[in-house]
Design an enzyme around this catalytic site. Sequence first.
Site, PDB file in Angstrom:
ATOM      1  N   LYS A 285     -35.735  -0.251 -44.264  1.00  0.00           N
ATOM      2  CA  LYS A 285     -34.953  -0.331 -45.519  1.00  0.00           C
ATOM      3  C   LYS A 285     -34.274   0.986 -45.602  1.00  0.00           C
ATOM      4  O   LYS A 285     -34.527   1.940 -45.894  1.00  0.00           O
ATOM      5  CB  LYS A 285     -35.898  -0.420 -46.678  1.00  0.00           C
ATOM      6  CG  LYS A 285     -35.333  -0.464 -48.048  1.00  0.00           C
ATOM      7  CD  LYS A 285     -36.145  -0.588 -49.268  1.00  0.00           C
ATOM      8  CE  LYS A 285     -35.436  -0.385 -50.552  1.00  0.00           C
ATOM      9  NZ  LYS A 285     -36.444  -0.493 -51.571  1.00  0.00           N
TER      10      LYS A 285
ATOM     11  N   ASP B 172     -43.257   1.416 -52.568  1.00  0.00           N
ATOM     12  CA  ASP B 172     -42.332   2.174 -51.771  1.00  0.00           C
ATOM     13  C   ASP B 172     -42.921   3.686 -52.117  1.00  0.00           C
ATOM     14  O   ASP B 172     -43.004   4.360 -53.113  1.00  0.00           O
ATOM     15  CB  ASP B 172     -41.133   1.987 -52.156  1.00  0.00           C
ATOM     16  CG  ASP B 172     -40.500   0.826 -52.069  1.00  0.00           C
ATOM     17  OD1 ASP B 172     -41.196  -0.229 -51.858  1.00  0.00           O
ATOM     18  OD2 ASP B 172     -39.133   0.721 -52.042  1.00  0.00           O
TER      19      ASP B 172
ATOM     20  N   LYS C  76     -38.709   3.368 -44.643  1.00  0.00           N
ATOM     21  CA  LYS C  76     -37.371   3.508 -45.548  1.00  0.00           C
ATOM     22  C   LYS C  76     -36.908   4.580 -45.276  1.00  0.00           C
ATOM     23  O   LYS C  76     -37.509   5.584 -45.112  1.00  0.00           O
ATOM     24  CB  LYS C  76     -38.073   2.989 -46.995  1.00  0.00           C
ATOM     25  CG  LYS C  76     -36.962   3.124 -48.009  1.00  0.00           C
ATOM     26  CD  LYS C  76     -37.544   2.826 -49.209  1.00  0.00           C
ATOM     27  CE  LYS C  76     -36.475   3.225 -50.507  1.00  0.00           C
ATOM     28  NZ  LYS C  76     -37.333   2.855 -51.796  1.00  0.00           N
TER      29      LYS C  76
END
Lengths: 322, 519
Positions: free
Chosen positions: A258, A159, A222
């Site tokens: 996400k 991430d 995300k």
Amino acid sequence: MAAAIKARVVPERMVSSVQPGGAAGFRAPNPVSVDQVMAEERAAAFTRRSIKSGAKLAGLRMVVSMMDLTTLEGKDTPGKVAYLCRKALQPADEGYGVPHCAAVCVYPNMVRYARRFLGDNDQVKVASVATGFPSGQYPLRTRLEEVRRAQGDGADEIDMVIDRPAFLLGDHARVFDEIAAIKAVCGPAHLKVILETGELVTYDNVRLASRIAMDAGADFIKTSTGKIQPAATLPVTLVMLEAIREFFFETGIRVGMKPAGGIRNSKQALAYLVMVKETLGDDWLTPDLFRFGASTLLNDVLMQIARLTDGRYQGSDYFSLP
Amino acid sequence: MKKARTSKATFSAPAPSRGAATAVTHTARPVVSERARSLNFGNKWDYAPAPESHDYLPIAPRHDLFIDGEFVPPSTGDYFSSINPATEVKLTDIARAGEQDVDLAVRAARRAFTEVWGPMPGRERGKYLYRIARIIQERSRELAILETMDGGKPIKETRDIDLPLVAAHFFYHAGWADKLTYAFPGRDPKPLGVVGQIIPWNFPLLMAAWKIAPALACGNTVVIKPSKSTSLTLLRLAEILQEAGLPRGVVNVLTGTGDTGTALVKHPDVDKIAFTGSTEIGKQLAQLTAGTKKRITLELGGKAANIVFADAALDQAIEGVIAGIYFNQGHVCCAGSRLLVQESVYAQVVQRLRDRIQTLRVGNPLDKNTDVGAINNSAQLEKIRELVDCGVAEGATVVQTQCSLPAKGYWFPPTFLTGVTASHRVAREEIFGPVLAVMTFRTPEEAIERANNTPYGLSAGVWTEKGSKIFKLVNQLRAGVVWANTFNKFDPTSPFGGYKESGFGREGGLHGLHAYLRC
């Protein structure tokens, strides 16, 4: 002075022709406008769906299966990571039929412990934040090194955070190049690109950053690090889902989504599922393409599942802490 | 948890890092072939039924007229049945008012006007209106459910749109009751007297509020007639007026047929007629009142253009197009029933519309997840079918929501027609159903010309991110309301009404007050 600024703003630009990772070079995307009023109105409409009984239970189980159970604290230790991993593997008593979480999400230094605890089976993935999380205000060289190490330590998913200064300065090519460079060192690990929407502020920015990230090779986009407010919201997630839809129609690539940070209860989580179902359809209702980044959400979902199963609420002490 | 804490693996010394990864190329993202690139709106996770319960709301088997503060049987002795269009089940019997009843009601209204309501100070009238507004809010769930059962509208809309607006109209006009001289400074506003009002079936209670609230605020008394297919909520409102202690005769409700309405319009002691409904009936009423002292305002049909420019925020524009035509099954006089898309984004817009209508949920109007309910009555369903068939016969392509419709009741799925030109009937006539005609244009000038190329002129929509373009269009579109980057937004403070065959006179805001005053 001008020279000094130039030196700061455009240092050692990566060559943006063809990346080792295979992403094509940067081409400025066509800007797509987002109307704030209508986007927020549409997002609010999803919260008015009434999700009852069987649909609620099925939805909540799906929420658990999509969860990246997260701990991102300076005080994280192997012990805390062990709590997290065990909770992700089996969130509740077997009788409730609750699936395991999608992943645990930890800092790079905790990856090896998570990997060790979870072993080699890939039921629950190990996700690592990286690239100078949460600010990203570090040299590219060390950010790349972090990714290499996290991946080497056994992270299945990385991430990363985007370079917000570059984005806000309008240096979109740099944002693209960095993402592509990071993707190139991810190896087999999937790449989630955190836009930190709370710092991009406008939906137009979010839409553009989403596109740049997807063009550069993101497997997921995300919303947030969880360290900046506002984190995930329904409208910002909707804008990103719409960017994913456009990208899919143009390229045939399904990019995942996400939302992370700020999703604390079952009702909110179900509204996100409703939004995915009605924006991207059934194909995205899978942990492969939709995740929740959360920590406190899990036990609220489990309490609701227990109530739907047993017909009564239980106190929070009946649910183990992650 | 115990197991986790004692796990040896976790606490043993960390092994040396596997170090920097060797140059592994990342896994490529799978690519779906161009032909297979579609979204799949199936039932992988389907919503369970979520019906609003209504068993606790009794509906009397018979409903009388409301004249001079009391419910009285009709002089005709006739009753007609009122059905639920979603099930075709009979809800109740409704009285049919005859000429004698019309006369009684107008006399009661005249008496109330001269003796009580006319002389009453504005601030006292305002108190009644505030009280009515509050009771409507308290009973809004009951009214929303009844409205849904009687008219086929989704409960989501009656609950979240109709009822809040009904209360808002009473609150707004309550505030004006004692401030009319400030609304029209330098003039001396006086009420008109007895007002005859005729309202349609698409927003039964909301149209009643649009009519009754300003009339009462300005000191007029009212005789109001609902549409034959939707009388229930107005009769429930009459109960609320009783509960609020409104003086007898200030509002009288006459249920019935078209003849009842004609008798009301012809009655010599009516000072003003306010009508909302079809252009055809509106023209007849204009003829009936011509040459009399009666004032008249008409709010009639429409065929609004919703204009989408290539530089619009397209994803949001699609939402506006959907809201513009499928809101209330398209039974909206200001519905955006003609979509004008700039040719360069036509393919994108059609694809997105196609996907979007698949997510509309059609069915039981009482289900809280229903987006599109039942068609209000069988005659209207026939008209919609006829026009869509005609569109097909004239060469248009039909795109519809793929869904199963209930066996009983009146249903028509959300529909749009492509391959439509300005000469198709579906592009010219008001369909008053969930049917959108999609057309294209090339330049802003052409968009204006095409949008104005209709006998109607009630509303229009403009979708562009360019403010200057919005101002240019707003000034040239001949429509009473032009929405920019939104659609179907209503507010009591905002005047509403049409150009050309969409009628004359305004409702709402200061303009709406003016229509109920002599000043």
